[in-house]
Scaffold this motif. Sequence first.
Motif, PDB file in Angstrom:
ATOM      1  N   THR A   1       0.833  -1.201   0.000  1.00  0.00           N
ATOM      2  CA  THR A   1       0.000   0.000   0.000  1.00  0.00           C
ATOM      3  C   THR A   1       0.870   1.255   0.000  1.00  0.00           C
ATOM      4  O   THR A   1       1.782   1.378   0.819  1.00  0.00           O
TER       5      THR A   1
ATOM      6  N   LEU B   1       1.463   5.350   0.601  1.00  0.00           N
ATOM      7  CA  LEU B   1       1.060   6.184   1.733  1.00  0.00           C
ATOM      8  C   LEU B   1      -0.285   6.856   1.505  1.00  0.00           C
ATOM      9  O   LEU B   1      -0.990   7.177   2.470  1.00  0.00           O
TER      10      LEU B   1
ATOM     11  N   ASP C   1       9.676   5.641   7.286  1.00  0.00           N
ATOM     12  CA  ASP C   1       8.815   4.998   6.293  1.00  0.00           C
ATOM     13  C   ASP C   1       9.553   3.817   5.670  1.00  0.00           C
ATOM     14  O   ASP C   1      10.780   3.769   5.662  1.00  0.00           O
TER      15      ASP C   1
ATOM     16  N   SER D   1       3.253   1.763   3.161  1.00  0.00           N
ATOM     17  CA  SER D   1       2.816   1.921   4.547  1.00  0.00           C
ATOM     18  C   SER D   1       3.092   0.685   5.399  1.00  0.00           C
ATOM     19  O   SER D   1       3.102   0.778   6.625  1.00  0.00           O
ATOM     20  N   GLU D   2       3.347  -0.472   4.777  1.00  0.00           N
ATOM     21  CA  GLU D   2       3.655  -1.683   5.527  1.00  0.00           C
ATOM     22  C   GLU D   2       5.031  -1.550   6.188  1.00  0.00           C
ATOM     23  O   GLU D   2       5.918  -0.875   5.660  1.00  0.00           O
TER      24      GLU D   2
END
Length: 106
Positions: A5, A7, A27, A41-42
């Motif tokens: 995914t 951000l 990040d 996002s992981e």
Amino acid sequence: MIVVTRLNGTRFAVNPDLIERVHASPDTYLVMVDGTTYVVSESMDTVIDLIARYRARVVATARSLSDEVAPRLSLVPDPHPRDVQGAGLVPELTTAAVPTVLHPAP
């Protein structure tokens, strides 16, 4: 492919074989072999787990395919034998080099 995914919330799939490295600072960055960088996002641990699960799935799929009965192959004489005598070659040394056509056994 693994699904990750961005951000902004959009999801995309990436080939894990093309990931060169994964950075987390703070990040998570996926750096591809061609230099492309994706911010996801992981967490790094989650990405590594996704890659491990993907590879386990590939191995399991390959194993299940090898369990199926593979077609048997049999040797079939060459329909157009080569003229090794006319070429001035020694038949004993050249017959092993003549390709043999394989066809499914009846």
